[in-house]
Design a protein around this motif. Sequence first.
Motif, PDB file in Angstrom:
ATOM      1  N   LEU A 179      -2.143   8.495  -0.655  1.00  9.37           N
ATOM      2  CA  LEU A 179      -1.092   7.496  -0.841  1.00  9.37           C
ATOM      3  C   LEU A 179      -0.124   7.502   0.342  1.00  9.37           C
ATOM      4  CD1 LEU A 179      -0.302   7.855  -4.656  1.00  9.37           C
ATOM      5  CD2 LEU A 179      -1.698   6.127  -3.507  1.00  9.37           C
ATOM      6  N   GLY A 180       0.256   8.707   0.796  1.00  8.70           N
ATOM      7  CA  GLY A 180       1.135   8.802   1.961  1.00  8.70           C
ATOM      8  C   GLY A 180       0.463   8.273   3.207  1.00  8.70           C
ATOM      9  N   MET A 181      -0.828   8.542   3.355  1.00  4.28           N
ATOM     10  CA  MET A 181      -1.593   8.029   4.499  1.00  4.28           C
ATOM     11  C   MET A 181      -1.693   6.514   4.444  1.00  4.28           C
ATOM     12  SD  MET A 181      -4.460  11.017   4.242  1.00  4.28           S
ATOM     13  CE  MET A 181      -5.678  10.369   5.387  1.00  4.28           C
ATOM     14  N   ASN A 182      -1.872   5.960   3.245  1.00  8.53           N
ATOM     15  CA  ASN A 182      -1.939   4.506   3.094  1.00  8.53           C
ATOM     16  C   ASN A 182      -0.616   3.852   3.480  1.00  8.53           C
ATOM     17  OD1 ASN A 182      -4.233   2.912   2.319  1.00  8.53           O
ATOM     18  ND2 ASN A 182      -4.403   4.153   0.475  1.00  8.53           N
ATOM     19  N   GLY A 183       0.488   4.471   3.074  1.00  6.30           N
ATOM     20  CA  GLY A 183       1.794   3.926   3.439  1.00  6.30           C
ATOM     21  C   GLY A 183       1.998   3.903   4.937  1.00  6.30           C
ATOM     22  N   LEU A 184       1.656   5.012   5.608  1.00  3.30           N
ATOM     23  CA  LEU A 184       1.795   5.084   7.063  1.00  3.30           C
ATOM     24  C   LEU A 184       0.843   4.109   7.740  1.00  3.30           C
ATOM     25  CD1 LEU A 184       3.040   6.367   9.550  1.00  3.30           C
ATOM     26  CD2 LEU A 184       1.347   8.211   9.379  1.00  3.30           C
TER      27      LEU A 184
END
Length: 256
Positions: A179-184
Amino acid sequence: MTEWIVVVLAGFLGGMLNAVAGGGSFITLPALVLVGVPPVAANTTGTAALLPGYIASAWRFRREIEYPKGLGFRSVSVVALLGGSIGAVTLLLTSDQVFSALIPWLILLSTTAFIVGPKLMGFKRPVSGRLAKHRGRSQVQAINIAALMVICIYGGYFNGGMGIILLAAFGLMGQNNLLGMNGLKNIVSALLTVIAVIIYTIGGTVKLEYLLILGVGSVVGGYVGAGLAYRVSQLYLRRLIIVIGCLMAAGFFLNG
């Protein structure tokens, strides 16, 4: 009437795929070429239309965003803007004939990224102890910046499959929170696309008559896709995108 239905659906599906794992250009590029838009203009218009979807998705993931080691919002922004500019200018210097010949190969490259991306996302570089402490920040930061720059140049030029390429790169950089990777991923995509679209517009390749309707579809699709990312199996989504990529590449090879 039929061509507008094709464009609306392409915008929605493209925005949804980009929000979840990337691959939106697999839909928008062929759709615009199908309704008669020249290849370079189809790529630039499709990329411009997907920009709101990137922004909507980044907003949806805003609480989960994480940065790789040695990078922060400022450095990521500079790399994304510079890389996107280089890629966009390179695209404008490419003729429709050359770009048409490159399209199936670019789609195949993107599809390959979807196939190997998950494996790369799980790979961890063996850096340990004292070595990590002394070599850590400066060298890791330089490697991460260089890798991100190459990806952003590619994104400014073609954009297709950029999402999964970014996710794979973040995995190699040591991240494991999807999820954090998707946001970035969506922040980087939005930034490089903003500058690329400005350059495309100055170059006169964006087809405004299709941009608005495609863009509205991508906003809705991007928001829906960001919500689906919490519930839909990533494995099945990637398999679907791989199938779409292979079919689109085959179609362009046969029509080339």
